[in-house]
Design a protein around this motif. Structure first.
Motif, PDB file in Angstrom:
ATOM      1  N   VAL A 100      32.260  32.567  35.414  1.00 40.75           N
ATOM      2  CA  VAL A 100      33.232  32.552  34.319  1.00 40.75           C
ATOM      3  C   VAL A 100      34.481  33.281  34.799  1.00 40.75           C
ATOM      4  CG1 VAL A 100      33.739  33.327  31.978  1.00 40.75           C
ATOM      5  CG2 VAL A 100      31.449  32.495  32.555  1.00 40.75           C
ATOM      6  N   ASP A 101      35.570  32.573  34.871  1.00 43.77           N
ATOM      7  CA  ASP A 101      36.838  33.167  35.287  1.00 43.77           C
ATOM      8  C   ASP A 101      37.562  33.692  34.063  1.00 43.77           C
ATOM      9  OD1 ASP A 101      39.108  33.856  36.812  1.00 43.77           O
ATOM     10  OD2 ASP A 101      40.053  31.953  36.267  1.00 43.77           O
ATOM     11  N   THR A 102      37.882  34.996  34.061  1.00 44.22           N
ATOM     12  CA  THR A 102      38.560  35.585  32.904  1.00 44.22           C
ATOM     13  C   THR A 102      40.036  35.221  32.850  1.00 44.22           C
ATOM     14  OG1 THR A 102      39.164  37.635  34.054  1.00 44.22           O
ATOM     15  CG2 THR A 102      36.977  37.541  33.021  1.00 44.22           C
ATOM     16  N   GLY A 103      40.599  34.810  33.997  1.00 44.31           N
ATOM     17  CA  GLY A 103      42.028  34.534  34.046  1.00 44.31           C
ATOM     18  C   GLY A 103      42.872  35.792  34.105  1.00 44.31           C
ATOM     19  N   ILE A 104      42.222  36.948  34.216  1.00 42.29           N
ATOM     20  CA  ILE A 104      42.929  38.233  34.239  1.00 42.29           C
ATOM     21  C   ILE A 104      43.051  38.713  35.676  1.00 42.29           C
ATOM     22  CG2 ILE A 104      42.870  40.641  33.481  1.00 42.29           C
ATOM     23  CD1 ILE A 104      41.269  39.734  31.055  1.00 42.29           C
ATOM     24  N   ALA A 105      44.272  38.918  36.128  1.00 48.51           N
ATOM     25  CA  ALA A 105      44.492  39.385  37.499  1.00 48.51           C
ATOM     26  C   ALA A 105      44.012  40.821  37.645  1.00 48.51           C
ATOM     27  CB  ALA A 105      45.978  39.298  37.849  1.00 48.51           C
ATOM     28  N   GLY A 106      43.337  41.092  38.760  1.00 51.44           N
ATOM     29  CA  GLY A 106      42.828  42.428  39.019  1.00 51.44           C
ATOM     30  C   GLY A 106      41.639  42.356  39.946  1.00 51.44           C
ATOM     31  N   SER A 107      41.071  43.513  40.259  1.00 51.09           N
ATOM     32  CA  SER A 107      39.974  43.544  41.216  1.00 51.09           C
ATOM     33  C   SER A 107      38.863  44.457  40.751  1.00 51.09           C
ATOM     34  CB  SER A 107      40.477  44.004  42.595  1.00 51.09           C
ATOM     35  OG  SER A 107      41.025  45.301  42.511  1.00 51.09           O
ATOM     36  N   ILE A 108      37.648  44.044  41.076  1.00 49.97           N
ATOM     37  CA  ILE A 108      36.465  44.888  40.925  1.00 49.97           C
ATOM     38  C   ILE A 108      36.082  45.279  42.340  1.00 49.97           C
ATOM     39  CG2 ILE A 108      34.124  45.060  40.035  1.00 49.97           C
ATOM     40  CD1 ILE A 108      36.212  44.461  37.896  1.00 49.97           C
ATOM     41  N   ALA A 109      36.287  46.526  42.707  1.00 48.45           N
ATOM     42  CA  ALA A 109      36.171  46.931  44.103  1.00 48.45           C
ATOM     43  C   ALA A 109      34.761  47.405  44.428  1.00 48.45           C
ATOM     44  CB  ALA A 109      37.165  48.051  44.401  1.00 48.45           C
ATOM     45  N   VAL A 110      34.360  47.159  45.678  1.00 46.67           N
ATOM     46  CA  VAL A 110      33.102  47.670  46.191  1.00 46.67           C
ATOM     47  C   VAL A 110      33.283  47.939  47.682  1.00 46.67           C
ATOM     48  CG1 VAL A 110      32.188  45.373  46.645  1.00 46.67           C
ATOM     49  CG2 VAL A 110      30.608  47.284  46.385  1.00 46.67           C
ATOM     50  N   GLY A 111      32.743  49.038  48.137  1.00 49.04           N
ATOM     51  CA  GLY A 111      32.853  49.351  49.551  1.00 49.04           C
ATOM     52  C   GLY A 111      32.206  50.676  49.882  1.00 49.04           C
ATOM     53  N   PHE A 112      31.640  50.783  51.062  1.00 45.50           N
ATOM     54  CA  PHE A 112      30.996  52.022  51.523  1.00 45.50           C
ATOM     55  C   PHE A 112      29.917  52.486  50.550  1.00 45.50           C
ATOM     56  CE2 PHE A 112      35.356  52.092  53.191  1.00 45.50           C
ATOM     57  CZ  PHE A 112      35.077  52.093  54.550  1.00 45.50           C
ATOM     58  N   GLY A 113      29.258  51.510  49.898  1.00 45.63           N
ATOM     59  CA  GLY A 113      28.171  51.855  48.987  1.00 45.63           C
ATOM     60  C   GLY A 113      28.625  52.369  47.644  1.00 45.63           C
ATOM     61  N   MET A 114      29.930  52.414  47.398  1.00 44.53           N
ATOM     62  CA  MET A 114      30.452  52.923  46.130  1.00 44.53           C
ATOM     63  C   MET A 114      31.107  51.781  45.366  1.00 44.53           C
ATOM     64  SD  MET A 114      29.620  56.101  46.232  1.00 44.53           S
ATOM     65  CE  MET A 114      30.610  56.842  44.945  1.00 44.53           C
ATOM     66  N   VAL A 115      30.620  51.511  44.179  1.00 43.76           N
ATOM     67  CA  VAL A 115      31.136  50.409  43.370  1.00 43.76           C
ATOM     68  C   VAL A 115      32.089  50.946  42.313  1.00 43.76           C
ATOM     69  CG1 VAL A 115      30.517  48.640  41.698  1.00 43.76           C
ATOM     70  CG2 VAL A 115      29.115  48.972  43.727  1.00 43.76           C
TER      71      VAL A 115
END
Length: 262
Positions: A100-115
């Protein structure tokens, strides 16, 4: 996330990294159990292939049929969706999953085991997500999403969300924020979020938040931090955990029993 004593879902990153030549591999980014956790089977294989969302930061079952998961990756097969927040959804217990695409620009970040990313549905119609630099909500079961207005306490306006919780459809909390964590509060169902960290409490970093009802809630954070509230978040009281590690997630089935992980 368990819908009942038998049916539960787990989500995270795919088990294996793939290349375009190995699409179709079952990677296990969403798993389901029908026997209370004794055995788990792979679901959403179509979402766990190269070029499609293959990491999820949180999953929530509203019942045994209706389940949502917050994606941390872009759907590279559809360039028009690049840079927008997406979720995975099933309405038949996981037999079929769709992005489901919200159409809202932005990011949900994940990296180095930290969400960085949180999501919470109050009921089948009302839900909100928070990410690295954006928050958004739906009031019609995910058919439409609206970007939230966020009032940051700093010129570095990174929401940095890791968890979302609601006491009812109008009042909710998001953990995150610069420079070292904090809390955001909404009183209008997620249309607006305002920095709301009492000066009398630790500034975090906070990682997870949960409310059992309109009064009782729990908040965990780095360095074994655990706080409790009995007045809907107006005041928070430290609780000794004896843990030195960061408490990244928590789940309380009632006011006396709870689990934390870190």
């Amino acid at each position: 996330s368990f819908a009942d004593a038998n049916n539960g879902w787990a989500a995270g990153s795919s088990e294996l990294f793939t290349t375009p030549s190995s699409t179709g591999a079952q990677l296990g980014c969403i798993l389901h159990t029908a026997d209370g956790g004794k055995t788990w089977t792979d679901q959403a294989g179509n979402l766990c292939q190269y070029g499609v969302a293959d990491e999820f930061s949180v999953i929530q079952s509203l019942d045994a049929k209706n389940v949502w998961a917050l994606s941390t990756e872009l759907s590279y097969r559809d360039i028009s969706l690049a840079g927008t927040v997406q979720l995975a959804h099933t309405t038949d217990g996981g037999n079929h999953w769709a992005i489901v695409d919200t159409g809202i620009a932005g990011s949900i970040a994940v990296g180095f085991g930290m969400v960085q990313g949180g999501m919470r549905f109050v009921d089948a119609q009302h839900g909100c997500f928070g990410g690295w630099d954006v928050a958004g909500c739906t009031g019609d079961g995910g058919a439409h999403w609206t970007r939230s207005a966020v009032d940051c306490s700093s010129s570095l306006c990174y929401l940095n969300s890791t968890s979302v919780a609601f006491t009812d459809t109008q009042h909710g909390w998001i953990t995150g924020g610069p420079p070292d964590g904090g809390l955001y509060l909404t009183t209008d169902g997620g249309a607006h979020w305002s920095w709301s960290t009492p000066k009398t409490m630790s500034q975090g970093p906070f990682e997870a938040i949960q409310f059992l009802n309109s009064s009782i809630g729990w908040l965990s954070g780095d360095g074994g931090l655990l706080l409790g509230t009995t007045d809907g978040g107006a005041n928070w009281t430290p609780v000794a955990t004896g843990a030195a590690f960061d408490l990244l997630g928590l789940s309380f089935p009632d006011a006396q029993h709870g689990w934390m992980v870190g």
